[in-house]
Write a protein that holds these residues in place. Sequence first.
Motif, PDB file in Angstrom:
ATOM      1  N   MET A   1      92.003  49.835  -5.391  1.00 37.15           N
ATOM      2  CA  MET A   1      91.559  49.055  -4.617  1.00 37.15           C
ATOM      3  C   MET A   1      92.284  49.518  -3.440  1.00 37.15           C
ATOM      4  N   VAL A   2      91.936  49.309  -2.104  1.00 36.83           N
ATOM      5  CA  VAL A   2      92.442  49.861  -0.837  1.00 36.83           C
ATOM      6  C   VAL A   2      92.580  48.844   0.116  1.00 36.83           C
ATOM      7  N   GLN A   3      93.594  48.698   0.781  1.00 34.92           N
ATOM      8  CA  GLN A   3      93.585  47.872   1.972  1.00 34.92           C
ATOM      9  C   GLN A   3      93.429  48.691   3.562  1.00 34.92           C
ATOM     10  N   ILE A   4      92.981  48.149   4.227  1.00 35.78           N
ATOM     11  CA  ILE A   4      92.617  48.807   5.547  1.00 35.78           C
ATOM     12  C   ILE A   4      92.789  47.736   6.660  1.00 35.78           C
ATOM     13  N   PRO A   5      93.943  48.185   7.452  1.00 32.95           N
ATOM     14  CA  PRO A   5      93.765  47.053   8.713  1.00 32.95           C
ATOM     15  C   PRO A   5      92.744  47.385   9.751  1.00 32.95           C
ATOM     16  N   LEU A   6      92.210  46.367  10.188  1.00 32.96           N
ATOM     17  CA  LEU A   6      91.077  46.349  11.341  1.00 32.96           C
ATOM     18  C   LEU A   6      91.829  45.463  12.522  1.00 32.96           C
ATOM     19  N   PRO A   7      92.559  46.205  13.420  1.00 29.63           N
ATOM     20  CA  PRO A   7      92.814  45.449  14.367  1.00 29.63           C
ATOM     21  C   PRO A   7      91.859  45.028  15.799  1.00 29.63           C
ATOM     22  N   ASP A   8      90.808  45.591  15.648  1.00 31.48           N
ATOM     23  CA  ASP A   8      89.569  44.994  16.312  1.00 31.48           C
ATOM     24  C   ASP A   8      88.381  45.339  15.945  1.00 31.48           C
ATOM     25  N   PRO A   9      87.333  44.756  16.521  1.00 31.84           N
ATOM     26  CA  PRO A   9      85.946  44.969  16.170  1.00 31.84           C
ATOM     27  C   PRO A   9      85.515  46.452  16.073  1.00 31.84           C
ATOM     28  N   ASP A  10      86.068  47.413  16.735  1.00 37.77           N
ATOM     29  CA  ASP A  10      85.774  48.776  16.934  1.00 37.77           C
ATOM     30  C   ASP A  10      86.190  49.480  15.464  1.00 37.77           C
ATOM     31  N   ALA A  11      87.485  48.693  14.891  1.00 42.51           N
ATOM     32  CA  ALA A  11      87.826  49.210  13.599  1.00 42.51           C
ATOM     33  C   ALA A  11      87.008  48.834  12.532  1.00 42.51           C
ATOM     34  N   THR A  12      86.355  47.559  12.455  1.00 41.88           N
ATOM     35  CA  THR A  12      85.700  47.084  11.596  1.00 41.88           C
ATOM     36  C   THR A  12      84.430  47.815  11.704  1.00 41.88           C
ATOM     37  N   GLU A  13      83.808  48.186  12.717  1.00 41.53           N
ATOM     38  CA  GLU A  13      82.915  49.006  12.614  1.00 41.53           C
ATOM     39  C   GLU A  13      82.873  50.334  12.447  1.00 41.53           C
ATOM     40  N   ALA A  14      83.977  50.944  12.359  1.00 42.05           N
ATOM     41  CA  ALA A  14      84.497  52.424  11.913  1.00 42.05           C
ATOM     42  C   ALA A  14      84.561  52.293  10.360  1.00 42.05           C
ATOM     43  N   LEU A  15      84.978  51.035   9.966  1.00 44.78           N
ATOM     44  CA  LEU A  15      84.898  50.947   8.500  1.00 44.78           C
ATOM     45  C   LEU A  15      83.478  50.923   8.007  1.00 44.78           C
ATOM     46  N   GLY A  16      82.632  50.320   8.648  1.00 37.34           N
ATOM     47  CA  GLY A  16      81.160  50.262   8.239  1.00 37.34           C
ATOM     48  C   GLY A  16      80.550  51.508   8.321  1.00 37.34           C
ATOM     49  N   VAL A  17      80.893  52.455   9.097  1.00 40.05           N
ATOM     50  CA  VAL A  17      80.514  53.947   9.495  1.00 40.05           C
ATOM     51  C   VAL A  17      81.110  54.653   8.026  1.00 40.05           C
ATOM     52  N   ARG A  18      82.047  54.561   7.838  1.00 45.24           N
ATOM     53  CA  ARG A  18      82.836  55.294   6.695  1.00 45.24           C
ATOM     54  C   ARG A  18      82.047  54.748   5.426  1.00 45.24           C
ATOM     55  N   LEU A  19      81.904  53.451   5.127  1.00 42.70           N
ATOM     56  CA  LEU A  19      81.172  52.998   4.055  1.00 42.70           C
ATOM     57  C   LEU A  19      79.863  53.733   3.811  1.00 42.70           C
ATOM     58  N   ALA A  20      79.115  53.703   4.803  1.00 42.71           N
ATOM     59  CA  ALA A  20      77.672  54.097   4.943  1.00 42.71           C
ATOM     60  C   ALA A  20      77.753  55.828   4.451  1.00 42.71           C
ATOM     61  N   ARG A  21      78.900  56.410   5.079  1.00 40.82           N
ATOM     62  CA  ARG A  21      79.089  57.897   5.000  1.00 40.82           C
ATOM     63  C   ARG A  21      79.034  58.183   3.499  1.00 40.82           C
ATOM     64  N   HIS A  22      79.942  57.434   2.675  1.00 44.79           N
ATOM     65  CA  HIS A  22      80.190  57.569   1.178  1.00 44.79           C
ATOM     66  C   HIS A  22      79.258  56.739   0.443  1.00 44.79           C
ATOM     67  N   GLY A 142      84.153  52.607  -7.662  1.00 43.60           N
ATOM     68  CA  GLY A 142      85.497  53.192  -7.688  1.00 43.60           C
ATOM     69  C   GLY A 142      85.212  54.510  -6.891  1.00 43.60           C
ATOM     70  N   ALA A 143      84.236  55.421  -7.218  1.00 47.23           N
ATOM     71  CA  ALA A 143      84.145  56.657  -6.321  1.00 47.23           C
ATOM     72  C   ALA A 143      83.981  56.278  -4.926  1.00 47.23           C
ATOM     73  N   TRP A 144      83.162  55.441  -4.658  1.00 44.82           N
ATOM     74  CA  TRP A 144      82.964  54.901  -3.277  1.00 44.82           C
ATOM     75  C   TRP A 144      84.489  54.748  -2.516  1.00 44.82           C
ATOM     76  N   VAL A 145      85.227  53.783  -2.993  1.00 45.02           N
ATOM     77  CA  VAL A 145      86.438  53.402  -2.795  1.00 45.02           C
ATOM     78  C   VAL A 145      87.441  54.683  -2.583  1.00 45.02           C
ATOM     79  N   ASP A 146      87.449  55.629  -3.434  1.00 47.46           N
ATOM     80  CA  ASP A 146      88.110  56.614  -3.319  1.00 47.46           C
ATOM     81  C   ASP A 146      87.727  57.626  -2.213  1.00 47.46           C
ATOM     82  N   ALA A 147      86.281  57.940  -2.006  1.00 52.11           N
ATOM     83  CA  ALA A 147      85.962  58.713  -0.795  1.00 52.11           C
ATOM     84  C   ALA A 147      86.253  57.883   0.427  1.00 52.11           C
TER      85      ALA A 147
END
Length: 161
Positions: A1-22, A142-147
């Motif tokens: 499990m990992v927690q990621i702060p998302l201070p604004d919509p750009d950070a939410t979009e950046a998380l989507g990009v990282r999830l797609a990449r991995h 688990g591998a997805w979250v680790d990446a």
Amino acid sequence: MVQIPLPDPDATEALGVRLARHRPPAAVAYLRGDLGAGKSTLARALLRSLGVTGTIRSPTYTLVERYPLADDGEAWHLDLYRIADAGELEYLGLDADGVTLWLVEWAERGGGALPPADLVVELRVEGAGRQARLVPASEAGGAWVDAVRTETVEPSVAPPS
């Protein structure tokens, strides 16, 4: 499990990009959170990063939107907020052939009619921003979250000047 702060919509979009990449070759992600927590914003960024062009609609009223992916797979984005019973999913024709990515909002309303999650993304409003919690639900998850975690915590290396 990992927690990621998302201070604004750009950070939410950046998380989507990282999830797609991995993303694993075939994956099921449940997106949890209250209304307005950023589930659709995250899904849109993830889909866009996987090569979806054109309009990416929220499936709030259609319940399911299907998108061809650049890698020849297909993504299904489901929003089950408006269903009253998991049996209603039978009428959606959810034939999973060719589906390489499931993004499911309000998955708890789908009962056993949905494939099991590899990853659960929990989003919650926190102050003026959001907080994301990535919870693996399978070995692939688990591998997805680790990446994603590795990319999130490693500082970027500046090119030599």
